[in-house]
Write an enzyme that holds these catalytic residues in place. Structure first.
Site, PDB file in Angstrom:
ATOM      1  N   LYS A 125       0.405 -48.973 -30.728  1.00 20.51           N
ATOM      2  CA  LYS A 125      -0.993 -49.031 -30.278  1.00 20.51           C
ATOM      3  C   LYS A 125      -1.949 -49.015 -31.476  1.00 20.51           C
ATOM      4  O   LYS A 125      -2.896 -49.806 -31.536  1.00 20.51           O
ATOM      5  CB  LYS A 125      -1.266 -47.851 -29.334  1.00 20.51           C
ATOM      6  CG  LYS A 125      -2.669 -47.818 -28.759  1.00 20.51           C
ATOM      7  CD  LYS A 125      -2.689 -47.114 -27.416  1.00 20.51           C
ATOM      8  CE  LYS A 125      -2.508 -45.609 -27.533  1.00 20.51           C
ATOM      9  NZ  LYS A 125      -3.680 -44.927 -28.118  1.00 20.51           N
ATOM     10  N   SER A 126      -1.694 -48.115 -32.426  1.00 20.47           N
ATOM     11  CA  SER A 126      -2.595 -48.009 -33.586  1.00 20.47           C
ATOM     12  C   SER A 126      -2.643 -49.322 -34.356  1.00 20.47           C
ATOM     13  O   SER A 126      -3.720 -49.797 -34.753  1.00 20.47           O
ATOM     14  CB  SER A 126      -2.100 -46.907 -34.529  1.00 20.47           C
ATOM     15  OG  SER A 126      -2.221 -45.662 -33.915  1.00 20.47           O
ATOM     16  N   SER A 133      -7.909 -36.529 -38.992  1.00 16.19           N
ATOM     17  CA  SER A 133      -8.122 -37.601 -38.018  1.00 16.19           C
ATOM     18  C   SER A 133      -8.074 -38.975 -38.675  1.00 16.19           C
ATOM     19  O   SER A 133      -8.932 -39.319 -39.495  1.00 16.19           O
ATOM     20  CB  SER A 133      -9.477 -37.434 -37.320  1.00 16.19           C
ATOM     21  OG  SER A 133      -9.785 -38.617 -36.600  1.00 16.19           O
ATOM     22  N   GLN A 137      -8.579 -41.638 -37.061  1.00 18.74           N
ATOM     23  CA  GLN A 137      -9.672 -42.447 -36.502  1.00 18.74           C
ATOM     24  C   GLN A 137     -10.928 -42.283 -37.354  1.00 18.74           C
ATOM     25  O   GLN A 137     -11.626 -43.257 -37.640  1.00 18.74           O
ATOM     26  CB  GLN A 137      -9.947 -42.033 -35.056  1.00 18.74           C
ATOM     27  CG  GLN A 137      -8.815 -42.410 -34.116  1.00 18.74           C
ATOM     28  CD  GLN A 137      -9.015 -41.894 -32.704  1.00 18.74           C
ATOM     29  OE1 GLN A 137      -9.999 -41.219 -32.408  1.00 18.74           O
ATOM     30  NE2 GLN A 137      -8.079 -42.204 -31.839  1.00 18.74           N
ATOM     31  N   ASP A 156       0.333 -36.989 -31.344  1.00 17.97           N
ATOM     32  CA  ASP A 156       0.392 -37.511 -29.977  1.00 17.97           C
ATOM     33  C   ASP A 156       1.668 -37.085 -29.244  1.00 17.97           C
ATOM     34  O   ASP A 156       1.828 -37.384 -28.054  1.00 17.97           O
ATOM     35  CB  ASP A 156       0.306 -39.040 -29.995  1.00 17.97           C
ATOM     36  CG  ASP A 156      -1.091 -39.507 -30.395  1.00 17.97           C
ATOM     37  OD1 ASP A 156      -2.049 -38.728 -30.237  1.00 17.97           O
ATOM     38  OD2 ASP A 156      -1.214 -40.647 -30.873  1.00 17.97           O
ATOM     39  N   LYS A 166      -8.379 -34.753 -27.277  1.00 21.26           N
ATOM     40  CA  LYS A 166      -7.729 -36.049 -27.039  1.00 21.26           C
ATOM     41  C   LYS A 166      -8.200 -36.605 -25.685  1.00 21.26           C
ATOM     42  O   LYS A 166      -9.200 -36.156 -25.141  1.00 21.26           O
ATOM     43  CB  LYS A 166      -6.215 -35.871 -27.084  1.00 21.26           C
ATOM     44  CG  LYS A 166      -5.695 -35.457 -28.453  1.00 21.26           C
ATOM     45  CD  LYS A 166      -5.898 -36.560 -29.455  1.00 21.26           C
ATOM     46  CE  LYS A 166      -5.433 -36.165 -30.827  1.00 21.26           C
ATOM     47  NZ  LYS A 166      -5.769 -37.169 -31.840  1.00 21.26           N
ATOM     48  N   ARG A 196      -5.204 -31.425 -24.193  1.00 23.00           N
ATOM     49  CA  ARG A 196      -3.757 -31.516 -23.951  1.00 23.00           C
ATOM     50  C   ARG A 196      -3.065 -30.154 -23.972  1.00 23.00           C
ATOM     51  O   ARG A 196      -1.992 -30.000 -23.389  1.00 23.00           O
ATOM     52  CB  ARG A 196      -3.113 -32.464 -24.968  1.00 23.00           C
ATOM     53  CG  ARG A 196      -3.426 -33.907 -24.644  1.00 23.00           C
ATOM     54  CD  ARG A 196      -2.804 -34.894 -25.611  1.00 23.00           C
ATOM     55  NE  ARG A 196      -3.004 -36.252 -25.113  1.00 23.00           N
ATOM     56  CZ  ARG A 196      -2.876 -37.341 -25.850  1.00 23.00           C
ATOM     57  NH1 ARG A 196      -2.528 -37.250 -27.124  1.00 23.00           N
ATOM     58  NH2 ARG A 196      -3.072 -38.539 -25.315  1.00 23.00           N
ATOM     59  N   ARG A 235      -0.449 -39.818 -21.862  1.00 26.41           N
ATOM     60  CA  ARG A 235       0.686 -39.059 -22.407  1.00 26.41           C
ATOM     61  C   ARG A 235       1.004 -37.825 -21.563  1.00 26.41           C
ATOM     62  O   ARG A 235       2.145 -37.362 -21.518  1.00 26.41           O
ATOM     63  CB  ARG A 235       0.428 -38.683 -23.866  1.00 26.41           C
ATOM     64  CG  ARG A 235       0.275 -39.915 -24.747  1.00 26.41           C
ATOM     65  CD  ARG A 235       0.462 -39.634 -26.213  1.00 26.41           C
ATOM     66  NE  ARG A 235      -0.192 -40.643 -27.018  1.00 26.41           N
ATOM     67  CZ  ARG A 235       0.274 -41.879 -27.233  1.00 26.41           C
ATOM     68  NH1 ARG A 235       1.421 -42.252 -26.694  1.00 26.41           N
ATOM     69  NH2 ARG A 235      -0.394 -42.739 -27.965  1.00 26.41           N
TER      70      ARG A 235
HETATM   71  C1  S3P Z   1      -5.004 -42.783 -33.903  1.00 24.53           C
HETATM   72  C2  S3P Z   1      -5.268 -41.568 -34.453  1.00 24.53           C
HETATM   73  C3  S3P Z   1      -5.031 -40.287 -33.762  1.00 24.53           C
HETATM   74  C4  S3P Z   1      -4.131 -40.459 -32.542  1.00 24.53           C
HETATM   75  C5  S3P Z   1      -4.515 -41.655 -31.722  1.00 24.53           C
HETATM   76  C6  S3P Z   1      -4.415 -42.925 -32.557  1.00 24.53           C
HETATM   77  C7  S3P Z   1      -5.273 -44.008 -34.684  1.00 24.53           C
HETATM   78  O1  S3P Z   1      -6.275 -39.776 -33.312  1.00 24.53           O
HETATM   79  O2  S3P Z   1      -4.168 -39.297 -31.738  1.00 24.53           O
HETATM   80  O3  S3P Z   1      -3.671 -41.789 -30.599  1.00 24.53           O
HETATM   81  O4  S3P Z   1      -4.795 -45.092 -34.316  1.00 24.53           O
HETATM   82  O5  S3P Z   1      -5.967 -43.892 -35.721  1.00 24.53           O
HETATM   83  P1  S3P Z   1      -7.189 -38.808 -34.243  1.00 24.53           P
HETATM   84  O6  S3P Z   1      -7.756 -39.628 -35.325  1.00 24.53           O
HETATM   85  O7  S3P Z   1      -8.245 -38.290 -33.305  1.00 24.53           O
HETATM   86  O8  S3P Z   1      -6.255 -37.741 -34.727  1.00 24.53           O
END
Ligand code: S3P
Length: 449
Positions: A28-29, A174, A176, A326, A353, A357, A402
């Protein structure tokens, strides 16, 4: 209910040994990033193995709204005709990112240093999640944001017309946030520096370098220092998306807890920023062989041969949290079948999340006869041993894929069926979960409403 469908109550019944090959979908990422970076390159990026889950499809729609040409050619086969760094058009409408924190946060980062305005929204889960972690750093580049109280969506970002590069220490682990800041830095002249105290998934750094950006990573006493030179010309790429280790976690963990199981999960990424679950499972006594180690789509991968084995509870150290963030929901299911307690520390990010969770797992496990303890940053599960988990409860998925999949795995080995109020969010990341698990021997059924 997912933002795209209706409520799907589901029940998982105790099953016999799982066997066969589990071919899980694309990561997914990496799928989100392939579309977004493709949209920022000049020319045509070709993608194979793209995850066609709702989250990623929402990002594809968003990239079209910002002016890129995004086309599906066949299952998992896509192309993106990019507009170049700084070339986004102003979208005509609100951008709906559905359930996806990764989608909305990365896209906000990209558009924050372009002279356009965009308004973002999502489903009831996404609209509760904190966006201040993005709007704070993008303000350093000159972007303005106007959202709901507490920095929540819907939110409008006014991109900086004359962005200045920034140096930013990410306050929480993070990927993200790290990625949003780097993506904002793409259209700022000069060097943007992001410092992360703990390593988080590194797909953005790796892939931006692959697209031709100048990115350096230095391990220092302060942490990982990532330096990006702004305003590069990104070159289109051919991207083979590897399988998602976070999706692989579900069949792997199901085989670990269902007696007599033996399955193979090919091509699982063992990227050190993603593989904490596998380290933990091995410490618990899981029987996992890592075969045919190789590289696929720029990621180190192996075929996992997984057999059921007796498990013991462990302490999962906080420094491992980022590499398995995750996977705590499904780990807490595995921990329920271990002898002794499993303590997961340093996990407070789980509270923000798709759902809280820690709370969602603790309440759902309790509904199935498992004792848990929690504080803000910790989840403890008291294992009941193989064959000792009562089950019989109905859990709430809280719009969280999840959580829904974890409880379906719980039901495969518990003594009584386990239900979730709504399994529809599974489609956000693992649309083939039900047929894939059924083919391995699981008994996951949709209930009449
Ligand atoms: C992700 C970062 C993670 C993860 C998410 C995907 C990404 O989140 O939990 O499912 O693709 O950069 P966080 O940045 O909030 O930790």
């Amino acid at each position: 209910m997912s933002s795209h469908g209706t409520i799907i109550p589901m029940t998982s019944h105790k099953c016999g040994p799982l066997s066969g090959v589990a071919e899980v979908p694309g990561d997914k990422s990496i799928s989100h990033r392939a579309l977004i970076f493709g949209a920022l390159a000049v020319g045509e990026t070709k993608i194979t193995g793209l995850l066609e889950g709702e989250d990623v499809l929402d990002t594809a729609k968003a990239m079209r709204a910002f002016g890129a040409e995004v086309t599906q050619h066949g299952p998992g086969e896509w192309s993106v005709h990019g507009v170049g760094v700084g070339g986004f058009a102003e979208p005509e409408n609100v951008i709906d990112c559905g359930n996806s924190g990764t989608g909305v946060r990365l896209i906000m980062g990209v558009m924050a240093t372009q002279p356009i305005t965009a308004t973002f929204t999502g489903d009831a889960s996404l609209n509760k999640r904190p966006m201040g972690r993005i709007t704070d750093p993008v303000a350093l580049f000159g972007a303005a944001s106007y959202g709901r109280e507490g920095g929540r969506l819907p939110m409008t970002i006014v991109g900086a017309a004359n962005p200045t590069p920034a140096t930013y220490t990410v306050p929480m682990p993070s990927a993200q946030v790290k990625s949003a800041v780097l993506l904002a830095g793409l259209n700022a002249p000069g060097q943007t520096v992001v410092i992360e105290k703990e390593a988080t998934r590194d797909h953005t750094e790796r892939m931006l370098a692959g697209f031709g950006a100048e990115v350096s990573v230095e391990e220092t006493e302060e942490g990982r220092v990532i330096t990006l030179t702004g305003q590069p010309e990104l070159k289109p790429q051919e991207i083979a998306v590897p399988r998602d280790p976070s999706s692989a976690a579900f069949p792997v963990c199901a085989a670990v807890i269902v007696p007599g199981s033996e399955i193979t999960v090919p091509g699982v990424s063992l990227n050190s920023t993603r593989n904490g679950l596998y380290t933990t499972l091995v410490e618990m006594g899981a029987d996992i062989a890592f075969e045919n180690a190789r590289e696929e789509g720029g990621e180190p991968v192996a075929d996992l041969r997984v057999k059921h084995a007796p498990l013991k509870g462990v302490e999962v150290p906080p420094e491992r949290a980022a590499s398995m963030i995750d996977e705590y929901p499904i780990l807490s299911v595995v921990a329920s079948f271990a002898e002794g307690k499993t303590t997961m520390r340093g996990v407070k990010e789980l509270r923000v999340k798709e759902s809280d969770r820690i709370d969602a797992m603790a309440r759902g496990l309790e509904a199935n006869g498992i004792i848990t303890e929690e504080d803000e940053d910790t989840l403890i599960v008291h294992g009941m041993g193989a064959g000792g988990v009562p089950g019989g409860g109905t859990c709430q998925s809280h719009l969280d894929h999840r959580i829904a999949m974890s409880f379906m795995c719980l039901g495969m080995a518990a003594n009584n069926p386990v239900s979730v109020d709504d399994g529809s969010p599974i489609a956000t990341s693992f649309p083939v979960f039900e047929p894939l698990m059924t083919q391995l021997g699981a008994k996951v059924v949709r209930d009449e409403i």
